[in-house]
Design a protein around this motif. Structure first.
Motif, PDB file in Angstrom:
ATOM      1  N   ILE A   1     -34.434 -36.548  61.612  1.00 14.95           N
ATOM      2  CA  ILE A   1     -34.297 -36.834  63.048  1.00 14.95           C
ATOM      3  C   ILE A   1     -34.631 -38.290  63.360  1.00 14.95           C
ATOM      4  CG2 ILE A   1     -34.646 -34.441  63.748  1.00 14.95           C
ATOM      5  CD1 ILE A   1     -37.500 -35.189  64.589  1.00 14.95           C
ATOM      6  N   VAL A   2     -35.335 -38.969  62.458  1.00 13.95           N
ATOM      7  CA  VAL A   2     -35.528 -40.415  62.553  1.00 13.95           C
ATOM      8  C   VAL A   2     -35.363 -40.968  61.141  1.00 13.95           C
ATOM      9  CG1 VAL A   2     -37.042 -42.327  63.168  1.00 13.95           C
ATOM     10  CG2 VAL A   2     -37.161 -40.205  64.476  1.00 13.95           C
ATOM     11  N   ARG A   3     -34.438 -41.880  60.976  1.00 13.51           N
ATOM     12  CA  ARG A   3     -34.198 -42.427  59.645  1.00 13.51           C
ATOM     13  C   ARG A   3     -35.353 -43.318  59.195  1.00 13.51           C
ATOM     14  NH1 ARG A   3     -29.006 -42.798  61.848  1.00 13.51           N
ATOM     15  NH2 ARG A   3     -29.373 -44.933  62.506  1.00 13.51           N
ATOM     16  N   GLY A   4     -35.648 -43.278  57.901  1.00 16.00           N
ATOM     17  CA  GLY A   4     -36.657 -44.160  57.343  1.00 16.00           C
ATOM     18  C   GLY A   4     -36.101 -45.557  57.120  1.00 16.00           C
ATOM     19  N   GLU A   5     -36.978 -46.483  56.817  1.00 15.90           N
ATOM     20  CA  GLU A   5     -36.590 -47.875  56.598  1.00 15.90           C
ATOM     21  C   GLU A   5     -36.606 -48.206  55.118  1.00 15.90           C
ATOM     22  OE1 GLU A   5     -38.166 -50.094  60.623  1.00 15.90           O
ATOM     23  OE2 GLU A   5     -39.603 -49.670  59.019  1.00 15.90           O
ATOM     24  N   THR A   6     -35.640 -48.972  54.697  1.00 17.28           N
ATOM     25  CA  THR A   6     -35.567 -49.434  53.317  1.00 17.28           C
ATOM     26  C   THR A   6     -35.990 -50.894  53.238  1.00 17.28           C
ATOM     27  OG1 THR A   6     -33.286 -50.193  53.528  1.00 17.28           O
ATOM     28  CG2 THR A   6     -33.616 -47.875  52.938  1.00 17.28           C
ATOM     29  N   ILE A   7     -36.168 -51.380  52.011  1.00 15.83           N
ATOM     30  CA  ILE A   7     -36.451 -52.806  51.819  1.00 15.83           C
ATOM     31  C   ILE A   7     -35.309 -53.638  52.397  1.00 15.83           C
ATOM     32  CG2 ILE A   7     -36.720 -54.631  50.099  1.00 15.83           C
ATOM     33  CD1 ILE A   7     -39.185 -52.887  50.408  1.00 15.83           C
ATOM     34  N   GLU A   8     -34.080 -53.157  52.257  1.00 13.82           N
ATOM     35  CA  GLU A   8     -32.926 -53.874  52.808  1.00 13.82           C
ATOM     36  C   GLU A   8     -33.024 -53.975  54.328  1.00 13.82           C
ATOM     37  OE1 GLU A   8     -32.757 -51.507  50.516  1.00 13.82           O
ATOM     38  OE2 GLU A   8     -32.223 -52.826  48.828  1.00 13.82           O
ATOM     39  N   ASP A   9     -33.523 -52.920  54.979  1.00  9.47           N
ATOM     40  CA  ASP A   9     -33.705 -52.966  56.431  1.00  9.47           C
ATOM     41  C   ASP A   9     -34.705 -54.052  56.814  1.00  9.47           C
ATOM     42  OD1 ASP A   9     -31.969 -50.809  56.934  1.00  9.47           O
ATOM     43  OD2 ASP A   9     -33.580 -49.351  56.624  1.00  9.47           O
ATOM     44  N   LEU A  10     -35.788 -54.152  56.054  1.00  7.42           N
ATOM     45  CA  LEU A  10     -36.813 -55.153  56.360  1.00  7.42           C
ATOM     46  C   LEU A  10     -36.274 -56.562  56.149  1.00  7.42           C
ATOM     47  CD1 LEU A  10     -40.000 -53.527  54.777  1.00  7.42           C
ATOM     48  CD2 LEU A  10     -39.045 -53.207  57.061  1.00  7.42           C
ATOM     49  N   LEU A  11     -35.553 -56.761  55.053  1.00  7.64           N
ATOM     50  CA  LEU A  11     -34.998 -58.082  54.772  1.00  7.64           C
ATOM     51  C   LEU A  11     -33.948 -58.478  55.797  1.00  7.64           C
ATOM     52  CD1 LEU A  11     -34.649 -57.939  50.885  1.00  7.64           C
ATOM     53  CD2 LEU A  11     -36.191 -59.412  52.196  1.00  7.64           C
ATOM     54  N   ALA A  12     -33.208 -57.504  56.292  1.00 16.95           N
ATOM     55  CA  ALA A  12     -32.135 -57.802  57.248  1.00 16.95           C
ATOM     56  C   ALA A  12     -32.674 -58.418  58.535  1.00 16.95           C
ATOM     57  CB  ALA A  12     -31.343 -56.536  57.559  1.00 16.95           C
ATOM     58  N   ARG A  13     -33.940 -58.175  58.851  1.00 19.32           N
ATOM     59  CA  ARG A  13     -34.529 -58.756  60.064  1.00 19.32           C
ATOM     60  C   ARG A  13     -35.077 -60.152  59.828  1.00 19.32           C
ATOM     61  NH1 ARG A  13     -37.305 -53.639  60.761  1.00 19.32           N
ATOM     62  NH2 ARG A  13     -39.291 -54.713  60.483  1.00 19.32           N
ATOM     63  N   ASP A  14     -35.172 -60.545  58.581  1.00 21.84           N
ATOM     64  CA  ASP A  14     -35.725 -61.852  58.230  1.00 21.84           C
ATOM     65  C   ASP A  14     -34.620 -62.903  58.345  1.00 21.84           C
ATOM     66  OD1 ASP A  14     -36.766 -64.138  56.904  1.00 21.84           O
ATOM     67  OD2 ASP A  14     -38.128 -62.850  55.760  1.00 21.84           O
ATOM     68  N   ALA A  15     -34.761 -63.810  59.324  1.00 19.98           N
ATOM     69  CA  ALA A  15     -33.697 -64.790  59.594  1.00 19.98           C
ATOM     70  C   ALA A  15     -33.466 -65.733  58.421  1.00 19.98           C
ATOM     71  CB  ALA A  15     -34.037 -65.597  60.852  1.00 19.98           C
ATOM     72  N   GLY A  16     -34.437 -65.855  57.534  1.00 21.88           N
ATOM     73  CA  GLY A  16     -34.264 -66.737  56.402  1.00 21.88           C
ATOM     74  C   GLY A  16     -33.620 -66.080  55.196  1.00 21.88           C
ATOM     75  N   TYR A  17     -33.334 -64.796  55.329  1.00 19.01           N
ATOM     76  CA  TYR A  17     -32.790 -64.054  54.185  1.00 19.01           C
ATOM     77  C   TYR A  17     -31.267 -64.102  54.187  1.00 19.01           C
ATOM     78  CZ  TYR A  17     -31.391 -59.998  51.391  1.00 19.01           C
ATOM     79  OH  TYR A  17     -30.793 -59.155  50.472  1.00 19.01           O
ATOM     80  N   GLN A  18     -30.695 -64.353  53.045  1.00 17.79           N
ATOM     81  CA  GLN A  18     -29.251 -64.285  52.878  1.00 17.79           C
ATOM     82  C   GLN A  18     -28.935 -63.199  51.864  1.00 17.79           C
ATOM     83  OE1 GLN A  18     -27.851 -68.190  51.784  1.00 17.79           O
ATOM     84  NE2 GLN A  18     -27.694 -68.848  53.912  1.00 17.79           N
ATOM     85  N   ALA A  19     -28.212 -62.191  52.303  1.00 17.09           N
ATOM     86  CA  ALA A  19     -27.869 -61.086  51.412  1.00 17.09           C
ATOM     87  C   ALA A  19     -26.976 -61.589  50.292  1.00 17.09           C
ATOM     88  CB  ALA A  19     -27.165 -59.983  52.196  1.00 17.09           C
ATOM     89  N   PRO A  20     -27.223 -61.127  49.066  1.00 14.65           N
ATOM     90  CA  PRO A  20     -26.353 -61.546  47.959  1.00 14.65           C
ATOM     91  C   PRO A  20     -24.929 -61.063  48.179  1.00 14.65           C
ATOM     92  CG  PRO A  20     -27.794 -59.730  47.290  1.00 14.65           C
ATOM     93  CD  PRO A  20     -28.272 -60.197  48.629  1.00 14.65           C
ATOM     94  N   ALA A  21     -23.989 -61.939  47.879  1.00 16.54           N
ATOM     95  CA  ALA A  21     -22.586 -61.579  48.070  1.00 16.54           C
ATOM     96  C   ALA A  21     -22.184 -60.529  47.044  1.00 16.54           C
ATOM     97  CB  ALA A  21     -21.707 -62.812  47.917  1.00 16.54           C
ATOM     98  N   SER A  22     -21.335 -59.608  47.464  1.00 18.21           N
ATOM     99  CA  SER A  22     -20.824 -58.605  46.535  1.00 18.21           C
ATOM    100  C   SER A  22     -19.893 -59.289  45.545  1.00 18.21           C
ATOM    101  CB  SER A  22     -20.069 -57.512  47.299  1.00 18.21           C
ATOM    102  OG  SER A  22     -18.906 -58.049  47.891  1.00 18.21           O
ATOM    103  N   ALA A  23     -19.611 -58.617  44.440  1.00 20.75           N
ATOM    104  CA  ALA A  23     -18.725 -59.185  43.425  1.00 20.75           C
ATOM    105  C   ALA A  23     -17.348 -59.470  44.011  1.00 20.75           C
ATOM    106  CB  ALA A  23     -18.604 -58.222  42.236  1.00 20.75           C
TER     107      ALA A  23
END
Length: 485
Positions: free
Chosen positions: A453-475
């Motif tokens: 009923i409430v989704r949990g948070e992943t490390i990716e969720d936490l990083l996504a809020r960090d303005a200095g984070y750039q997600a690695p590009a997919s292949a």
């Protein structure tokens, strides 16, 4: 099943008794569908091991049937008690205890109104489709935007907490062309028997205005054509086991209530919430039906003595509805025996630290309020003698304690599932990302089924809020970038 054991550990607090069976579920601490089947903890018909396998740990688990039934029971208890004295009761579910779209729908279906105290909680209630007329809005520092939103949607009542809010709500109501119903929060001076941070009606605190200033504040409210004064509001604290504090607070408020009747209608009296639950075997809260009856008798006697009509009386329970309906599942990571000196002559005893994969990020109450909890091994039963343990979290804080003192089977070990009961209230709402840990999911269980009923948070969720984070590009995207410079 009686188990043999050595004696009680001298490090144990005086209220914690050595159990004959450290597997047994203490009555009153667990949701009504929680049981052991083949040695394993089962809640809502779902095994703890299945929940851990499907959703991981830590995991908040809410017994939907229990939460719904408690909501109905609370409403019926107050309806019955106040019907017997010739008036009505209005019951708000205190959303701050735990609020989600699903839970808001459960409370609405049970016939409860809902109390919110921020724009975020208001948004959740509206997203659940709750009629705005069934909502109340608390808070000692509501923003202008929150006030405007509440007024614009047709909120049932706004609780005025300061003199400045009178003009702010009046201006918003005038701007939207409505007459907004309001209550005035006052401090009755009654001190609840609870932690200092949980007692909210004594004089030196941030909520409400002094009782002696209330008449002038009500006159100011009544001077605004865009405001409709509904009545007084008071909240004496939280985790309260008896009715004495509510009775005394009601008696004090009724004297002011009578004074205010000389200037116009005062249809309601809101006595707040704060009804306690059991967290350990030492806790003994009065049944809600008994509390409702005793408070109703006090209100009836007070009104008769003052020769005034009995108002509609409102309440705001939260913990007493959702608290016991919830538990948290953890996985044990490490155990550690620590010798502790407890006598002047240097005599020592052993305290076993059992560290789990959660902690103060999913339950801040022990750190905030020195709150005590209980625990049981959830995945199995054991014939090992009980040993005193302290359940610790994984955070980088010595105060990161989940359960300060409990007796568990002495063979508790890494990999065990551990269940902490009565975590349905104020655990998820107070959760954080301390040490960059994602908040756990909330799962509702009922009739053998479990759903998020409430989704949990992943490390990716936490990083996504960090303005200095750039997600690695997919292949694939990286290939496109190389071919299209």
């Amino acid at each position: 099943m009686a188990l043999s054991h050595a004696g009680p550990n001298p490090l144990a607090p005086s209220w914690l008794h050595l159990p004959d069976d450290a597997n047994a579920l203490v009555p009153g601490l667990w949701s009504r569908t929680t049981e052991r089947a083949d040695g394993e903890l089962v809640v809502g018909g779902v095994r703890a091991s299945e929940l851990a396998e499907r959703f991981g740990t830590p995991l908040y688990v809410i017994d939907e049937q229990d939460a719904r039934s408690r909501a109905v029971e609370v409403r019926e208890a107050f309806d019955r008690a106040f019907g017997e004295i010739g008036t009505a009761a209005k019951v708000y579910y205190a959303g701050k205890a735990f609020l989600s779209v699903e839970v808001a729908k459960w409370m609405d279906a049970a016939g409860l109104d809902i109390d919110v105290c921020t724009g975020g909680e208001l948004a959740v209630a509206l997203a659940a489709g709750i009629d705005p007329e069934k909502l109340g809005f608390h808070g000692n520092n509501k923003s202008l935007a929150e006030i405007d939103r509440a007024v614009s949607v047709g909120l049932g009542a706004i609780v005025i907490d300061s003199l400045q809010e009178i003009d702010r709500v009046a201006e918003a109501a005038e701007r939207h062309g409505v007459r907004q119903s309001v209550r005035l929060r006052v401090n009755s001076g009654v001190h609840a028997h609870t932690h200092a941070f949980l007692a909210t009606a004594h004089e030196d605190q941030k909520f409400g205005i002094p009782l002696e200033s209330a008449a002038d504040a009500v006159a100011q409210i009544r001077s605004h054509p865009s405001l409709a004064f509904r009545g007084l509001h008071c909240h004496i604290g939280s985790q309260i086991f008896g009715a004495d504090g509510f009775a005394e607070s009601a008696a004090r408020l009724l004297s002011l209530h009578k004074e205010l009747l000389a200037g116009g209608e005062v249809p309601e009296l809101n006595l707040g919430g704060g009804f306690g639950i059991a967290y350990t075997a030492a806790d003994d809260p009065a049944p809600i039906a008994e509390l409702a009856r005793r408070i109703a008798e006090t209100v009836a006697a007070g009104c008769a003595e003052l020769d005034i009509p009995t108002p509609v009386v409102a309440f705001e329970p939260g913990r007493s509805i959702i608290g016991t309906a919830g538990l948290t599942l953890y996985t044990v990571g490490t155990t550690k025996d620590v010798p502790v000196v407890f006598q002047d002559d240097g005599e020592t005893a052993v305290r076993r630290y059992v560290s789990v994969d959660g902690g103060m990020s999913d339950n801040a109450r022990p750190a905030l309020y020195e709150a005590d909890y209980s625990a049981r091994i959830a995945g199995r039963v054991s014939l090992a003698a009980p040993e005193l343990v302290r359940v610790a979290g994984k955070h980088c804080e010595s105060g990161d304690i989940v359960v300060n003192a409990e007796y568990l089977p002495g063979d508790v070990r890494p990999g065990d599932l551990l269940a902490v009961p009565a975590t349905g209230a104020y655990c998820w709402p107070l959760s954080s990302n301390y040490n960059h840990i994602g908040r756990p999911p909330v799962v509702a269980v009922r009739d053998g089924e479990a759903r998020v009923i409430v989704r949990g948070e992943t490390i990716e969720d936490l990083l996504a809020r960090d303005a200095g984070y750039q997600a690695p590009a997919s292949a694939e995207s990286a290939s496109k970038e190389r071919s299209n410079p």
